[in-house]
Motif scaffolding. Structure first.
Motif, PDB file in Angstrom:
ATOM      1  N   GLY A   1       0.812  -1.215   0.000  1.00 34.99           N
ATOM      2  CA  GLY A   1       0.000   0.000   0.000  1.00 34.99           C
ATOM      3  C   GLY A   1       0.842   1.259   0.000  1.00 34.99           C
ATOM      4  N   LYS A   2       1.941   1.240   0.742  1.00 32.68           N
ATOM      5  CA  LYS A   2       2.851   2.387   0.783  1.00 32.68           C
ATOM      6  C   LYS A   2       3.462   2.625  -0.602  1.00 32.68           C
ATOM      7  CE  LYS A   2       6.746   4.159   3.560  1.00 32.68           C
ATOM      8  NZ  LYS A   2       7.799   4.298   2.529  1.00 32.68           N
TER       9      LYS A   2
ATOM     10  N   LYS B   1      -2.332   6.216 -11.058  1.00 27.46           N
ATOM     11  CA  LYS B   1      -3.741   6.438 -10.736  1.00 27.46           C
ATOM     12  C   LYS B   1      -4.400   5.125 -10.314  1.00 27.46           C
ATOM     13  CE  LYS B   1      -4.271  10.252 -14.025  1.00 27.46           C
ATOM     14  NZ  LYS B   1      -4.946  10.705 -15.266  1.00 27.46           N
ATOM     15  N   ARG B   2      -5.298   5.223  -9.342  1.00 29.42           N
ATOM     16  CA  ARG B   2      -5.957   4.013  -8.827  1.00 29.42           C
ATOM     17  C   ARG B   2      -6.652   3.232  -9.932  1.00 29.42           C
ATOM     18  NH1 ARG B   2      -6.971  -0.268  -7.948  1.00 29.42           N
ATOM     19  NH2 ARG B   2      -8.201  -1.245  -6.293  1.00 29.42           N
TER      20      ARG B   2
ATOM     21  N   ILE C   1       2.197   1.721  -3.488  1.00 30.86           N
ATOM     22  CA  ILE C   1       1.127   2.190  -4.375  1.00 30.86           C
ATOM     23  C   ILE C   1       0.958   3.697  -4.225  1.00 30.86           C
ATOM     24  CG2 ILE C   1      -1.380   2.149  -4.741  1.00 30.86           C
ATOM     25  CD1 ILE C   1      -1.263  -0.865  -4.044  1.00 30.86           C
ATOM     26  N   ALA C   2       0.909   4.139  -2.970  1.00 35.49           N
ATOM     27  CA  ALA C   2       0.724   5.567  -2.706  1.00 35.49           C
ATOM     28  C   ALA C   2       1.889   6.386  -3.241  1.00 35.49           C
ATOM     29  CB  ALA C   2       0.546   5.792  -1.208  1.00 35.49           C
ATOM     30  N   GLU C   3       3.111   5.867  -3.105  1.00 32.21           N
ATOM     31  CA  GLU C   3       4.295   6.603  -3.552  1.00 32.21           C
ATOM     32  C   GLU C   3       4.470   6.578  -5.070  1.00 32.21           C
ATOM     33  OE1 GLU C   3       7.840   5.294  -1.620  1.00 32.21           O
ATOM     34  OE2 GLU C   3       7.022   5.552   0.400  1.00 32.21           O
TER      35      GLU C   3
ATOM     36  N   GLY D   1      -4.527   0.533   1.808  1.00 31.56           N
ATOM     37  CA  GLY D   1      -4.902   1.927   1.572  1.00 31.56           C
ATOM     38  C   GLY D   1      -5.861   2.079   0.406  1.00 31.56           C
ATOM     39  N   LEU D   2      -6.717   1.075   0.196  1.00 36.08           N
ATOM     40  CA  LEU D   2      -7.617   1.072  -0.959  1.00 36.08           C
ATOM     41  C   LEU D   2      -9.075   1.049  -0.522  1.00 36.08           C
ATOM     42  CD1 LEU D   2      -5.775  -1.652  -3.094  1.00 36.08           C
ATOM     43  CD2 LEU D   2      -5.528   0.839  -3.259  1.00 36.08           C
TER      44      LEU D   2
END
Length: 300
Positions: A72-73, A81-82, A75-77, A113-114
């Motif tokens: 998740g970290k 785009k989701r 993905i965020a960094e 984080g989704l």
């Protein structure tokens, strides 16, 4: 059928468009992804490189691997785009049962984080709950996934390591057939009966361990074909899996290996070579094996 994207070009070495496969859910899963694992299966920099530079937007993890928060970290960094991502995670048997499964899915989503999961899988058919049969527990758990799917928490749902009789039982017990079944699949393990069953029932077939944990890379047939096509043994194995229509998720924590594994969309294995690789089938799974699967089988 694959939805063909742009073919890989030499001058575009880092990123490529990856074809997708339609699921019964209406979603389209990339046929090539990056797998995580619980033993040395996570590298933050490698995952960022895959997401940012290689065109790999399909990430396959699981609660069992213990790295959902790290994924998740990344993905965020990554800045991806989701809506361009495909994230799969899995429900561990210790969380089977209706309420447990519902909560475990929400917990996995939070760690990642989704707001939703692209694909959520029951990790194994094994199910042990006092007073209930394994079949009853699987059906109860699967109903939780069906309800999560209907609520949009999971856009697609499926199973992993299920055999034909497990799938038949789910079909009899529940109203929704799994959208995907992910099992071990490589040149030494090609479960044709299971593949045929999945295709007849509109279940997409997914394969993990496409390199047979590295064992396929040293087989003489694979090495011979790699030389003939001007490819690496890993690319030959991955291409074989993809041409079999399997959703393919090689694992790697090395940036250069991830790049290598992506470069499989600019060539095609001839049918006779596909058959040569398929002939290596010895119906032996990799779990607990410590010796090469192919030794002494007379292949050259």
């Amino acid at each position: 059928m694959l939805q063909q994207g742009h073919m890989f070009l030499e001058e575009d070495m880092e990123r490529c468009e990856i074809p997708t496969v339609a699921l019964a859910s209406g979603q389209h899963i990339p046929i090539l992804g990056l797998g995580m694992s619980h033993i040395g299966g996570y590298s933050h920099n490698a995952l960022l490189h895959a997401l940012r530079n290689c065109g790999i937007n399909h990430i396959d993890t699981a609660k069992r691997y213990g790295n959902e928060a790290q994924v998740g970290k990344a993905i965020a960094e990554s800045g991806v785009k989701r809506e361009e991502l495909w994230i799969t995670t899995k429900l561990w048997p210790g969380d089977y049962g209706y309420q447990n499964a519902m909560q475990a899915c929400l917990d996995s989503s939070k760690r990642l984080g989704l707001e939703y999961l692209d694909l959520y899988l029951m990790h194994w058919p094994d199910a042990h709950t006092p007073g209930k049969s394994a079949r009853e527990v699987r059906a109860e758990t699967w109903q939780a996934l069906v309800d999560l799917y209907r609520r949009g928490v999971c856009r697609s749902i499926g199973v992993s390591n299920f055999l034909v009789h497990h799938l038949e039982q789910l079909k009899e017990d529940c109203s929704v057939v799994p959208h995907l079944n992910q099992v071990e699949f490589h040149p030494f393990q090609r479960p044709q009966e299971l593949m045929d069953y999945c295709r007849r029932n509109n279940i997409v077939f997914g394969g993990y361990c496409p390199l047979a944990k590295g064992q396929a890379l040293t087989h003489p047939v694979i090495q011979q074909l790699a030389k003939s096509y001007g490819r690496t043994p890993a690319q030959i194995c991955i291409r074989w899996s993809i041409q079999n229509g399997a959703i393919t998720i090689p694992k790697s924590t090395k940036e250069e290996r991830i790049e290598e594994n992506c470069k499989v969309f600019d060539f095609h294995l001839e049918e006779e070579d596909m058959e040569r690789i398929s002939s290596l089938q010895c119906n032996t799974k990799l779990i607990h094996l410590s010796y090469p699967l192919w030794r002494g089988r007379g292949h050259s």
